[in-house]
Design a protein around this motif. Structure first.
Motif, PDB file in Angstrom:
ATOM      1  N   VAL A 127      -6.018  40.473  -1.423  1.00 45.02           N
ATOM      2  CA  VAL A 127      -5.681  41.523  -2.379  1.00 45.02           C
ATOM      3  C   VAL A 127      -6.073  41.028  -3.771  1.00 45.02           C
ATOM      4  N   ARG A 128      -7.026  41.714  -4.396  1.00 46.00           N
ATOM      5  CA  ARG A 128      -7.551  41.332  -5.718  1.00 46.00           C
ATOM      6  C   ARG A 128      -8.041  39.883  -5.714  1.00 46.00           C
ATOM      7  N   GLY A 129      -8.723  39.502  -4.676  1.00 47.21           N
ATOM      8  CA  GLY A 129      -9.085  38.108  -4.501  1.00 47.21           C
ATOM      9  C   GLY A 129     -10.475  37.758  -4.976  1.00 47.21           C
ATOM     10  N   GLY A 130     -10.785  36.475  -4.853  1.00 46.34           N
ATOM     11  CA  GLY A 130     -12.092  35.929  -5.194  1.00 46.34           C
ATOM     12  C   GLY A 130     -12.204  34.551  -4.590  1.00 46.34           C
ATOM     13  N   HIS A 131     -13.230  33.790  -5.012  1.00 44.28           N
ATOM     14  CA  HIS A 131     -13.471  32.480  -4.417  1.00 44.28           C
ATOM     15  C   HIS A 131     -12.288  31.536  -4.604  1.00 44.28           C
ATOM     16  N   LYS A 132     -11.689  31.556  -5.762  1.00 51.80           N
ATOM     17  CA  LYS A 132     -10.561  30.649  -6.021  1.00 51.80           C
ATOM     18  C   LYS A 132      -9.400  30.946  -5.087  1.00 51.80           C
ATOM     19  N   LEU A 133      -9.093  32.223  -4.886  1.00 53.46           N
ATOM     20  CA  LEU A 133      -8.003  32.598  -3.986  1.00 53.46           C
ATOM     21  C   LEU A 133      -8.348  32.237  -2.543  1.00 53.46           C
ATOM     22  N   ASN A 134      -9.578  32.528  -2.117  1.00 55.80           N
ATOM     23  CA  ASN A 134      -9.975  32.206  -0.747  1.00 55.80           C
ATOM     24  C   ASN A 134      -9.801  30.722  -0.464  1.00 55.80           C
ATOM     25  N   HIS A 135     -10.230  29.898  -1.417  1.00 57.07           N
ATOM     26  CA  HIS A 135     -10.127  28.453  -1.225  1.00 57.07           C
ATOM     27  C   HIS A 135      -8.666  28.009  -1.230  1.00 57.07           C
ATOM     28  N   ALA A 136      -7.864  28.584  -2.117  1.00 56.86           N
ATOM     29  CA  ALA A 136      -6.448  28.214  -2.173  1.00 56.86           C
ATOM     30  C   ALA A 136      -5.745  28.552  -0.865  1.00 56.86           C
ATOM     31  N   ALA A 137      -6.046  29.726  -0.311  1.00 62.50           N
ATOM     32  CA  ALA A 137      -5.404  30.128   0.944  1.00 62.50           C
ATOM     33  C   ALA A 137      -5.850  29.238   2.096  1.00 62.50           C
ATOM     34  N   LEU A 138      -7.149  28.945   2.167  1.00 64.05           N
ATOM     35  CA  LEU A 138      -7.644  28.080   3.244  1.00 64.05           C
ATOM     36  C   LEU A 138      -7.056  26.683   3.123  1.00 64.05           C
ATOM     37  N   THR A 139      -6.979  26.164   1.913  1.00 67.90           N
ATOM     38  CA  THR A 139      -6.388  24.840   1.700  1.00 67.90           C
ATOM     39  C   THR A 139      -4.930  24.826   2.126  1.00 67.90           C
ATOM     40  N   ALA A 140      -4.194  25.892   1.810  1.00 68.85           N
ATOM     41  CA  ALA A 140      -2.784  25.976   2.205  1.00 68.85           C
ATOM     42  C   ALA A 140      -2.645  26.021   3.721  1.00 68.85           C
ATOM     43  N   LEU A 141      -3.523  26.780   4.380  1.00 63.58           N
ATOM     44  CA  LEU A 141      -3.483  26.846   5.844  1.00 63.58           C
ATOM     45  C   LEU A 141      -3.725  25.465   6.447  1.00 63.58           C
ATOM     46  N   LEU A 142      -4.792  24.807   6.021  1.00 62.55           N
ATOM     47  CA  LEU A 142      -5.148  23.522   6.612  1.00 62.55           C
ATOM     48  C   LEU A 142      -4.110  22.447   6.319  1.00 62.55           C
ATOM     49  N   ALA A 143      -3.418  22.581   5.182  1.00 65.61           N
ATOM     50  CA  ALA A 143      -2.410  21.582   4.809  1.00 65.61           C
ATOM     51  C   ALA A 143      -1.143  21.689   5.648  1.00 65.61           C
ATOM     52  N   ASP A 144      -0.894  22.864   6.231  1.00 71.42           N
ATOM     53  CA  ASP A 144       0.306  23.068   7.053  1.00 71.42           C
ATOM     54  C   ASP A 144      -0.056  22.769   8.507  1.00 71.42           C
ATOM     55  N   ARG A 145       0.302  21.599   8.964  1.00 69.40           N
ATOM     56  CA  ARG A 145      -0.136  21.155  10.281  1.00 69.40           C
ATOM     57  C   ARG A 145       0.564  21.875  11.418  1.00 69.40           C
ATOM     58  N   THR A 146       1.537  22.744  11.112  1.00 66.52           N
ATOM     59  CA  THR A 146       2.157  23.572  12.140  1.00 66.52           C
ATOM     60  C   THR A 146       1.560  24.976  12.175  1.00 66.52           C
ATOM     61  N   ALA A 147       0.623  25.267  11.280  1.00 67.22           N
ATOM     62  CA  ALA A 147       0.120  26.635  11.127  1.00 67.22           C
ATOM     63  C   ALA A 147      -1.143  26.914  11.927  1.00 67.22           C
ATOM     64  N   TRP A 148      -1.724  25.891  12.567  1.00 69.27           N
ATOM     65  CA  TRP A 148      -2.975  26.114  13.279  1.00 69.27           C
ATOM     66  C   TRP A 148      -3.158  25.057  14.365  1.00 69.27           C
ATOM     67  N   ARG A 149      -4.039  25.370  15.274  1.00 71.32           N
ATOM     68  CA  ARG A 149      -4.467  24.408  16.286  1.00 71.32           C
ATOM     69  C   ARG A 149      -5.898  24.730  16.676  1.00 71.32           C
TER      70      ARG A 149
END
Length: 319
Positions: free
Chosen positions: A263-285
């Motif tokens: 929502v109203r995003g851009g490269h900075k937001l995309n990177h921030a969200a991806l970084t947050a996902l990868l940093a949470d080791r319970t959020a993905w496999r």
């Protein structure tokens, strides 16, 4: 082609253009890469040896006007998002991307030239199972009034974009895409980057947008579209934001299983969200198997249902 196999390019293909920010000529050559290599940028034309950088979230060093990749010695290649979107959108898992300048060429502002290069090179299956990064729980990043949110999604990789510009020609637009090579080619690949005339002087004085023109950018002033040929789609701006999301999220290193809403995003937001996902080791496999199909069968503990086949699931520790 078996969809449960990793893919690479059969041969090399080259495109030539200019950098949208540098304004300098640049050649880009895509080519094969080994199993599990991911996307490897090779910066040529430097004094001394060529330098390589793996296209991952950890390699991002700037996101102000484009996605810039680099290493401890500094930036290597800017405006990486469109070629990454083309490779991920067209179902390529492993590729080398040689660039003889500081920036990926902007071409016509879309990913169409890169899709054509992929077609020219050809896509071939490799003797290794495809791996996916599966989103297991919601993860959200917020920058001001911009929000980027991942959530689990049983149907593969879905991108949802909402934009809202004060410019009356753009206004509010939304676009959602269940990503596949066919839909990427048809609906997203030709959507061009866009900008505003009143920003050009500010950007150029700061050393940006020196290669920008009506040939590679959809340009708006206060109340008009200035490109004589018009838009390729009524919602071309929202579609291009989808393109950027696919390219930026290719930096996960593996194709995603999940949905992402911007929502109203851009490269900075995309990177921030991806970084947050990868940093949470319970959020993905990481899971292996066929390209996913919609299924109401839930994943079992320690396993994932992917394309009707039960695949081993790896924790982030051993991915």
């Amino acid at each position: 082609m078996k969809l449960n196999r990793q893919t690479t390019l059969r041969s090399q293909a080259t495109v030539t253009g200019v950098g949208v920010h540098s304004g300098l000529p640049v050649n880009l050559t895509i080519g094969p890469a080994p199993v599990d290599a991911g996307f490897i940028f090779v910066r040529t034309g430097l004094e001394g040896a060529d330098r390589e950088v793996l296209a991952t979230a950890e390699s991002v060093i700037a996101t102000d006007f484009a996605t810039v990749l680099g290493d401890a010695e500094g930036p290597l290649v800017a405006t990486a998002e469109h070629i990454l979107a083309a490779l991920r959108g067209m179902g390529v898992d492993n590729a080398t991307i040689e660039v003889d300048g500081s920036e990926v060429p902007i071409m016509d502002g879309s990913a169409a030239a890169f899709v054509a290069a992929i077609d020219q090179a050809g896509v071939v299956a490799q003797p290794a199972v495809r791996r996916f990064l599966q989103v297991l729980k919601p993860v959200t990043a917020t920058i001001g009034d911009s929000v980027g949110a991942f959530r689990p999604f049983a149907g593969g990789f879905r991108v949802e974009v909402d934009i809202d510009f004060a410019n009356p020609v753009i206004g509010k637009q939304s676009y959602a895409l269940d990503v596949s090579p066919e839909r990427f080619r048809r609906e997203i690949s030709r959507a061009r980057t866009f900008g505003f005339l009143n920003d050009f002087a500010r950007l150029s004085s700061a050393g940006f947008a020196l290669g920008s023109s009506f040939e590679n950018t959809v340009v708006f002033d206060g109340e008009r579209l200035l490109n004589s040929e018009g838009l390729r789609h009524d919602d071309e701006c929202a579609r291009h934001k989808v393109l950027d999301v696919i390219g930026d999220l290719a930096l996960a290193g593996l194709p995603l299983l999940g949905a992402f809403r911007s929502v109203r995003g851009g490269h900075k937001l995309n990177h921030a969200a991806l970084t947050a996902l990868l940093a949470d080791r319970t959020a993905w496999r990481v899971v292996e198997g066929d390209a996913p199909r919609r299924s109401r069968v839930p994943a079992e503990a320690g396993r994932a249902i992917v394309g009707g086949m039960v695949a081993p699931a790896y924790s982030p520790d051993v991915s």
